[in-house]
Enzyme design. Structure first.
Site, mmCIF file in Angstrom:
data_model
loop_
_atom_site.group_PDB
_atom_site.id
_atom_site.type_symbol
_atom_site.label_atom_id
_atom_site.label_comp_id
_atom_site.label_asym_id
_atom_site.label_seq_id
_atom_site.Cartn_x
_atom_site.Cartn_y
_atom_site.Cartn_z
ATOM 1 N N HIS A 9 -39.479 27.001 -65.739
ATOM 2 C CA HIS A 9 -38.930 26.864 -67.084
ATOM 3 C C HIS A 9 -37.464 27.315 -67.141
ATOM 4 O O HIS A 9 -37.083 28.320 -66.548
ATOM 5 C CB HIS A 9 -39.732 27.694 -68.081
ATOM 6 C CG HIS A 9 -41.060 27.106 -68.417
ATOM 7 N ND1 HIS A 9 -41.230 26.133 -69.376
ATOM 8 C CD2 HIS A 9 -42.289 27.340 -67.905
ATOM 9 C CE1 HIS A 9 -42.507 25.802 -69.458
ATOM 10 N NE2 HIS A 9 -43.164 26.520 -68.569
ATOM 11 N N THR A 59 -41.126 32.837 -52.851
ATOM 12 C CA THR A 59 -40.000 32.334 -53.639
ATOM 13 C C THR A 59 -38.957 31.616 -52.787
ATOM 14 O O THR A 59 -38.082 30.956 -53.325
ATOM 15 C CB THR A 59 -39.306 33.494 -54.373
ATOM 16 O OG1 THR A 59 -38.800 34.432 -53.412
ATOM 17 C CG2 THR A 59 -40.287 34.209 -55.308
ATOM 18 N N LYS A 60 -39.048 31.769 -51.445
ATOM 19 C CA LYS A 60 -38.091 31.144 -50.525
ATOM 20 C C LYS A 60 -38.837 30.526 -49.359
ATOM 21 O O LYS A 60 -39.996 30.864 -49.096
ATOM 22 C CB LYS A 60 -37.083 32.179 -50.010
ATOM 23 C CG LYS A 60 -36.200 32.767 -51.102
ATOM 24 C CD LYS A 60 -35.221 33.775 -50.516
ATOM 25 C CE LYS A 60 -34.331 34.366 -51.609
ATOM 26 N NZ LYS A 60 -33.380 35.363 -51.057
ATOM 27 N N ARG A 90 -41.809 38.212 -47.736
ATOM 28 C CA ARG A 90 -40.820 38.228 -46.664
ATOM 29 C C ARG A 90 -41.533 38.242 -45.321
ATOM 30 O O ARG A 90 -42.634 38.794 -45.174
ATOM 31 C CB ARG A 90 -39.876 39.414 -46.785
ATOM 32 C CG ARG A 90 -40.497 40.761 -46.780
ATOM 33 C CD ARG A 90 -39.494 41.793 -47.290
ATOM 34 N NE ARG A 90 -40.024 43.143 -47.258
ATOM 35 C CZ ARG A 90 -39.733 44.033 -46.315
ATOM 36 N NH1 ARG A 90 -38.933 43.714 -45.315
ATOM 37 N NH2 ARG A 90 -40.238 45.255 -46.361
#
Length: 238
Positions: free
Chosen positions: A149, A201-202, A216
Site C-alpha cells: 500500500h 523483505t529483500k 537475513r
C-alpha cells in the site's frame, strides 16, 4: 459488448450452479469423482486423478488450470476474479492443504510448479505476479503478498492511495518455515531455507539459510557462516 456481458453472466451462472451443487458432496458419496469429471466443463483445464475435497471454493474457474494428481483439501479458496487476463496455474502433483487462500485480484498470474506443497492456512495474493517453483515446501500460516500500500499522504486514507505490485519469485526446492512472510518485489533463490517467523523483505541468494525480522542470510547450505546471528528455529512443520 452486450453479447459479451451476457456470455460472461451465463458462464458465471454455470460456474455457480456446478460448484454449489458439487462442492459440498462428501468424498464418501463419490464427491471427488463427480467433481473431477464435471468440473471440466468450467475450468480452464483440469488434469487426471485430481482430488478436490468437499468445501473447496472456486471463483472464476475459467482462469484456473489444474494439472494431474493435484490434491486440494477442505476450506481452500481459489479466486481468479478481477481481470480477464488473470491466471492461476497448479502444476502436476501440487498439494494445497486446508484453509489456503489464493487470490489473483487484477491482471495477475500465479504459478505453483509441480510437486510443491502448500501447508494449512497459507495466504497467496496478487495483484503482482507470483511464481513458486518445483519441489517447494511452504509451511502453515505463511503469507506471500505481491502488493504494497502507498501511504505517503497523511491526509488521505491509506485505502485510497493505491498500491504497488512488483511480483514475487520463489525458486525451486525452497523451504519456508511456519509463519514466514514474503513481501512484494522479493526473489528467494533456489534451494533456500527461510526460518520460522521470518519476514523476507529483500532478495535471498540461492542455497541460503535466512532467519529473522527482516530476514537475513546467516549461512549457506554448504555450512559456511555468513554473519553472526542468534539463530531462529527452522520449523519442522510442512
Amino acid at each position: 459488448m452486450d453479447n459479451l456481458k451476457h456470455f460472461s453472466k451465463m458462464k458465471r451462472l454455470q460456474e455457480l450452479l456446478l460448484t454449489t451443487l458439487l462442492g459440498d458432496i462428501p468424498t464418501i458419496l463419490g464427491g471427488v469423482k463427480l467433481r473431477n469429471l464435471l468440473y471440466r466443463a468450467i475450468f480452464g483445464q483440469i488434469g487426471s486423478s485430481v482430488y478436490i475435497q468437499d468445501g473447496v471454493e472456486f471463483i472464476s474457474t475459467d482462469s484456473i488450470t489444474i494439472g494431474d494428481g493435484v490434491y486440494i483439501f477442505k476450506g481452500v479458496r481459489i479466486d481468479g476474479k478481477g481481470h480477464e487476463n488473470n491466471r492461476i496455474n497448479l502444476e502436476n502433483g501440487v498439494v494445497i492443504e486446508r484453509n489456503v487462500v489464493i487470490g489473483a485480484l487484477n491482471n495477475t498470474s500465479i504459478d505453483i510448479d509441480r510437486d510443491t506443497f502448500i501447508g494449512p492456512s497459507v495466504c497467496i495474493g496478487g495483484p503482482g505476479d507470483i511464481k513458486i517453483g518445483k519441489h517447494c515446501l511452504i509451511a502453515a500460516h505463511t503469507g506471500i503478498y505481491a502488493n504494497n500500500h502507498n501511504f505517503t499522504d497523511p491526509m488521505e486514507p491509506i485505502k485510497y492511495q493505491g498500491i504497488t505490485s512488483k511480483g514475487i519469485v520463489i525458486e525451486d526446492d525452497c523451504w519456508l518455515g511456519h509463519g514466514v512472510k514474503v513481501l512484494d518485489g522479493v526473489t528467494i533463490g533456489r534451494g533456500s531455507v527461510i526460518g520460522a517467523g521470518a519476514v523476507v523483505t529483500k532478495d535471498i541468494p540461492p542455497l541460503s539459510i535466512a532467519v529473522g525480522i527482516p530476514a537475513r542470510v546467516i549461512k549457506s547450505r554448504d555450512g559456511k557462516k555468513i554473519a553472526k546471528s542468534t539463530e531462529l528455529p527452522i520449523s519442522s512443520s510442512n
